[in-house]
Each structure stands twice: as C-alpha cells, then as structure tokens.
Design a protein around this motif. Sequence first.
Motif, PDB file in Angstrom:
ATOM      1  N   ASP A 164       0.630  10.206  -4.610  1.00  0.00           N
ATOM      2  CA  ASP A 164       1.857   9.418  -4.777  1.00  0.00           C
ATOM      3  C   ASP A 164       1.976   8.415  -3.623  1.00  0.00           C
ATOM      4  OD1 ASP A 164       4.449   8.531  -5.603  1.00  0.00           O
ATOM      5  OD2 ASP A 164       4.921  10.524  -6.340  1.00  0.00           O
ATOM      6  N   VAL A 165       3.163   7.926  -3.357  1.00  0.00           N
ATOM      7  CA  VAL A 165       3.415   6.950  -2.297  1.00  0.00           C
ATOM      8  C   VAL A 165       2.981   7.500  -0.941  1.00  0.00           C
ATOM      9  CG1 VAL A 165       5.336   5.884  -3.543  1.00  0.00           C
ATOM     10  CG2 VAL A 165       5.800   7.713  -1.924  1.00  0.00           C
ATOM     11  N   ASP A 166       2.769   6.591   0.005  1.00  0.00           N
ATOM     12  CA  ASP A 166       2.407   6.979   1.368  1.00  0.00           C
ATOM     13  C   ASP A 166       3.264   6.178   2.338  1.00  0.00           C
ATOM     14  OD1 ASP A 166       1.352   7.639   3.814  1.00  0.00           O
ATOM     15  OD2 ASP A 166      -0.719   7.117   3.294  1.00  0.00           O
TER      16      ASP A 166
ATOM     17  N   GLN B  16       0.816  -1.213   0.000  1.00  0.00           N
ATOM     18  CA  GLN B  16       0.000   0.000   0.000  1.00  0.00           C
ATOM     19  C   GLN B  16       0.851   1.265   0.000  1.00  0.00           C
ATOM     20  OE1 GLN B  16      -3.246   0.122  -0.527  1.00  0.00           O
ATOM     21  NE2 GLN B  16      -3.430  -2.105  -0.533  1.00  0.00           N
ATOM     22  N   ALA B  17       1.969   1.244   0.696  1.00  0.00           N
ATOM     23  CA  ALA B  17       2.837   2.427   0.771  1.00  0.00           C
ATOM     24  C   ALA B  17       3.382   2.816  -0.591  1.00  0.00           C
ATOM     25  CB  ALA B  17       3.994   2.180   1.738  1.00  0.00           C
ATOM     26  N   LEU B  18       3.706   1.826  -1.408  1.00  0.00           N
ATOM     27  CA  LEU B  18       4.346   2.099  -2.699  1.00  0.00           C
ATOM     28  C   LEU B  18       3.354   2.297  -3.848  1.00  0.00           C
ATOM     29  CD1 LEU B  18       7.390  -0.351  -2.464  1.00  0.00           C
ATOM     30  CD2 LEU B  18       7.255   2.068  -1.813  1.00  0.00           C
ATOM     31  N   LYS B  19       2.060   2.159  -3.568  1.00  0.00           N
ATOM     32  CA  LYS B  19       1.034   2.323  -4.600  1.00  0.00           C
ATOM     33  C   LYS B  19       0.925   3.801  -4.982  1.00  0.00           C
ATOM     34  CE  LYS B  19      -2.681  -0.188  -4.045  1.00  0.00           C
ATOM     35  NZ  LYS B  19      -4.039  -0.614  -3.597  1.00  0.00           N
TER      36      LYS B  19
ATOM     37  N   ARG C 124      -1.918   4.103 -10.908  1.00  0.00           N
ATOM     38  CA  ARG C 124      -0.966   4.249 -12.011  1.00  0.00           C
ATOM     39  C   ARG C 124       0.121   3.184 -11.961  1.00  0.00           C
ATOM     40  NH1 ARG C 124       1.718   9.299 -11.482  1.00  0.00           N
ATOM     41  NH2 ARG C 124       2.688   8.731 -13.445  1.00  0.00           N
ATOM     42  N   GLY C 125       0.383   2.645 -10.789  1.00  0.00           N
ATOM     43  CA  GLY C 125       1.420   1.629 -10.621  1.00  0.00           C
ATOM     44  C   GLY C 125       1.957   1.650  -9.209  1.00  0.00           C
ATOM     45  N   HIS C 126       3.116   1.043  -9.032  1.00  0.00           N
ATOM     46  CA  HIS C 126       3.805   1.030  -7.742  1.00  0.00           C
ATOM     47  C   HIS C 126       5.202   1.600  -7.944  1.00  0.00           C
ATOM     48  CE1 HIS C 126       0.557  -1.616  -6.547  1.00  0.00           C
ATOM     49  NE2 HIS C 126       0.974  -1.499  -5.290  1.00  0.00           N
ATOM     50  N   ARG C 127       5.587   2.464  -7.052  1.00  0.00           N
ATOM     51  CA  ARG C 127       6.903   3.074  -7.134  1.00  0.00           C
ATOM     52  C   ARG C 127       7.954   2.062  -6.712  1.00  0.00           C
ATOM     53  NH1 ARG C 127       7.577   7.471  -9.208  1.00  0.00           N
ATOM     54  NH2 ARG C 127       5.646   8.504  -8.630  1.00  0.00           N
ATOM     55  N   ALA C 128       9.089   2.065  -7.384  1.00  0.00           N
ATOM     56  CA  ALA C 128      10.215   1.166  -7.060  1.00  0.00           C
ATOM     57  C   ALA C 128      10.947   1.732  -5.849  1.00  0.00           C
ATOM     58  CB  ALA C 128      11.146   1.024  -8.259  1.00  0.00           C
ATOM     59  N   GLY C 129      10.292   1.668  -4.692  1.00  0.00           N
ATOM     60  CA  GLY C 129      10.824   2.215  -3.456  1.00  0.00           C
ATOM     61  C   GLY C 129      10.165   3.537  -3.124  1.00  0.00           C
ATOM     62  N   PRO C 130      10.129   3.902  -1.831  1.00  0.00           N
ATOM     63  CA  PRO C 130       9.482   5.151  -1.416  1.00  0.00           C
ATOM     64  C   PRO C 130      10.020   6.385  -2.131  1.00  0.00           C
ATOM     65  CG  PRO C 130      10.037   3.832   0.499  1.00  0.00           C
ATOM     66  CD  PRO C 130      10.656   3.156  -0.694  1.00  0.00           C
TER      67      PRO C 130
END
Length: 185
Positions: A74-76, A65-68, A99-105
């Motif tokens: 953006d990330v949380d 969920q954090a990287l979504k 939109r996707g998941h970030r590759a790390g915070p």
Amino acid sequence: MQVRVASRRRKPESVRAQFPQATIIDVTSRGPEPWVRLSPFYPHGGIPVPLSPGAVSASVEGVWQALKVFENTDVDPSKLAVTTMTGLKRTTRRHGAVRGHRAGPDGAHLLGYEEARRRIYLPAYRWMLEHRVPDLVVRLRGYSDLVLLDYTTNGDPADTSSPLSHAALVASFLTDRWPSASPPA
C-alpha cells in the motif's frame, strides 16, 4: 516566448543542431544549479500533499511515490520525508503491479493513473512552481527561445503510455497552457 522540450538522452550536439538559436537548459535531477530545483525530486520541503489537508512532502516525487499502491504494497508515507534526491522510487519489480494512487495517505479511494496525474501530480508540481521556484520561473520567462531537457517529453496527462515530463509541465506553465485537473469531456 517559444518553449520546447527535448530528450536529455540525445547527444548535446544533436539538440544544439536542431535548436541553434535556443537557450538549452537541463531541468532534470542531474541538471546544474539552479535548474535542478525544477526537478520533482528536489527536496524543497513543505509541499502540500493534494487531497490530504495538513500533510506535506519534501518533494513532488515524494508525494507521487508515497501515494502509489501496488499489488503487494500500500502507500508508503515515509517517502514524504525523503530529503535526498535518491531512494524515492518504488518499483513494480519489488512491489508487484501498480493498482493506482491513494487519494491521500489515509484515503480510502484509489485513483487510476490519469486521474492521479491530474489530482495529485499536477497540483503538487504547480504548487512547487508557484511557491518554491518563482525566481526561476521569472528567469525562464526572460528567454525568447528555450529548450528544456528532460528524460521524457510527454506533456499530455491523458497519454499514459509514457511518463509525464515535468519539463513539459514547466513549458505549459510558462506559456499559460497548464493541463486541466479534469480530463476532457
């Protein structure tokens, strides 16, 4: 060892009738102790965030969920610190389309859904199985016929039409069929 996955939404007598000889275990966040500890929502603590050296999360779901990344949000990183099994979900109703998941915070790269499953969710969940619940894995391996209950039954990271079942991942782990971190060629 035979391990299957069934929907927790089915009536218990229906599952029992289909699998009369099996041991049936609910591994969801609503399951009993100790099996609830297999839920990705369970706050084990210290779970490394994939693609993020030094970052840790209380739970696997916290990582996911954090990287979504959403259309409007953006990330949380606060989701990494959630130590209850509630308040983790981030929804499209509130934040817009995913939109996707970030590759790390702090990552610049945005991963698509399947790639994020393979590079974020699978490594985080496997680490949890290996480092936070090895005692439960040993106990599960002691059963010859096992049915794991989950809300979803999809065990294929490439099938993005439905959520990935962590019970199916447990079954894959127990039977040495863990999905690849990269999609098939």
